[in-house]
Design an enzyme around this catalytic site. Structure first.
Site, mmCIF file in Angstrom:
data_model
loop_
_atom_site.group_PDB
_atom_site.id
_atom_site.type_symbol
_atom_site.label_atom_id
_atom_site.label_comp_id
_atom_site.label_asym_id
_atom_site.label_seq_id
_atom_site.Cartn_x
_atom_site.Cartn_y
_atom_site.Cartn_z
ATOM 1 N N GLU A 87 -13.947 120.803 0.762
ATOM 2 C CA GLU A 87 -12.938 121.488 1.584
ATOM 3 C C GLU A 87 -13.315 121.711 3.046
ATOM 4 O OE1 GLU A 87 -11.585 125.074 -0.435
ATOM 5 O OE2 GLU A 87 -10.533 123.900 -1.935
ATOM 6 N N GLU A 116 -9.524 120.591 -8.018
ATOM 7 C CA GLU A 116 -9.386 122.045 -8.192
ATOM 8 C C GLU A 116 -7.909 122.346 -8.354
ATOM 9 O OE1 GLU A 116 -11.183 124.667 -5.347
ATOM 10 O OE2 GLU A 116 -13.025 123.510 -5.196
#
Ligand SMILES: *[C@@H]1O[C@H](CO)[C@@H](O)[C@H](O)[C@H]1NC(C)=O
Length: 418
Positions: free
Chosen positions: A204, A310
């Site tokens: 991320e 995720e």
């Protein structure tokens, strides 16, 4: 067949042969089904709030401050106990018994090296080795995921250091340190790609912060390709897959990036949550399910293997400390600037407080996402396997309480997406 066509076909086959790699898992033909071992080797206040509350210090909000504001021996003792108990060999057995085939293991750069002035406490790395051993013994594949880089790539507490603006990308030393860690990781596992099938070189990175970080990220994915896919200093390829993250950009931004035939063994990771904006938490349960189904058109047709690395069944940001220790929730209006949607009571915490209707919704939301991520992508890795007190996020709580099936192909609502 026309002989020229035959020749062309043969030529293509020969090229394919020369480039053939053997990943530890048949990505693209079998679906990835897995869980994240979140909050283990990288602390997250919302996954284990007790570790933070027990410090008695409100300034301890991430792993950096956990080391900074405590006596070293005290902090080390708590961490060692946590590493020894939060995830054990029996978790790997339970994950395999639940019909899953992957675990993603977040780890921070500080497990490998700590620079001057960085208060991180070390000792995690042997547990990563344990994870790989236990995964192998239970037939599971491991995605090793570098979750925190020097300077922080996103400023989130889950990068290790909660700061207002990420600094990883603004300092070439940070990037070079990260490159060296990826090289080291590949060296640790390149002979065990039947277990460690994937290395994800950075979780991320905050691509929404603009072109500067995006250009550093793009170059870092190329450099990681060399470090992960060509670790021998020759033209010989490894069998490790490089899993790059979309940096919060639409998949269309990445079209044509590091694609075959010039690049082999690259996969894309995208994360899908429906809880981190006012609009998301204002959705009704049917709207959450529709949004999950609508992901099919958003995800389909991408030109690399695509893994939803995720995602969650939670429809709210109610979990304590989810937005940071000491920060409230948008859903109940306790997050600065948010608008009250409803009370968090009965929507987070222990499953024993969840209504039958909520548990039915969790099952439907789980199934809608699994259906979408298997139809339009190459599989999924849910966040997370375990939480201390936010069962709506927990795969193991879902198994125990019936909103996640014991076998992930056992759907009760196979037509939920129409
Ligand atoms: C860059 O980061 C390194 C640590 O990775 C630090 O030692 C150095 O002081 C930083 N340089 C600048 C200009 O901030």
């Amino acid at each position: 067949m026309h002989s020229l066509a035959k020749l062309a076909l043969f030529g293509l086959a020969a090229v394919r042969q020369a480039c053939a790699i053997s990943p530890g898992f048949p990505y693209g033909s079998e679906k990835v089904r897995g869980v994240n071992l979140g909050g283990w080797l990288v602390l997250e206040p919302w996954i284990t709030p007790s570790l933070f509350d027990n410090t008695g210090n409100d300034a301890i909000v991430d792993e950096w401050t956990f080391g900074e504001y405590q006596n070293y021996d005290t902090a080390l003792g708590v961490l060692q106990n946590h590493w020894n108990t939060w995830i054990t060999e029996s978790d790997f057995a339970a994950i395999a018994a639940a019909g899953l085939n992957h675990v993603r293991v977040p780890i921070g750069y500080w497990a490998f090296e700590v620079g001057p002035g960085e208060p991180y406490i070390q000792g995690q790395l042997p547990y990563l080795q344990n994870a790989v051993t236990w995964a192998g013994q239970n037939g599971l594949k491991v995605i090793v995921d570098l979750h925190g880089a020097p300077g922080s790539q996103n400023g989130y507490d889950n990068s290790g250091h909660r700061i207002p603006y990420p600094e990883w990308q603004s300092n070439q030393t940070n990037v070079q340190r990260t490159d060296a860690i990826i090289k080291q990781l590949e060296g640790m596992f390149e002979s065990q790609t039947n277990v460690v099938s994937i290395i994800a070189p950075l979780n991320e990175p905050a691509g929404y912060d603009g072109d500067q970080i995006l250009s550093v990220v793009r170059q870092y994915w190329y450099d990681s390709y060399g470090n992960i896919r060509y670790p021998y200093g020759t033209s010989q390829q490894s069998n490790t897959i490089e899993l790059i993250h979309d940096a919060f950009q639409p998949l269309s931004y990445w079209t044509g990036f590091m694609t075959p035939p010039n690049y082999q063994g690259v996969a894309m990771d995208t994360h899908i949550y429906q809880v981190f904006s006012d609009a998301d938490v204002a959705m009704t349960w049917p709207q959450h399910i529709s949004a999950a189904c609508a992901e099919q058109s958003a995800l389909s047709g991408f030109d690399l293997w695509l893994i939803v690395g995720e995602w969650s069944t939670s429809p709210t940001d109610c979990a304590t400390y989810l937005n940071g220790r000491g920060v409230g929730s948008r859903y109940d209006g306790t997050y600065s600037g948010s608008t009250y949607v409803g009370s968090c009571t009965g929507l987070t915490g222990s499953a024993s407080t969840f209504s039958a209707a909520y548990k039915t919704f969790l099952r439907q939301f789980w199934e809608a996402q699994v259906i979408s991520y298997e139809a339009a992508a190459d599989g999924w890795v849910m966040w997370a396997w375990k939480t201390e007190s936010a069962d709506e996020w927990s795969y193991s709580a879902g198994l125990q309480n019936g909103w996640i099936p014991q076998n992930p192909t056992d759907l009760e609502y196979p037509s939920i997406c129409g």
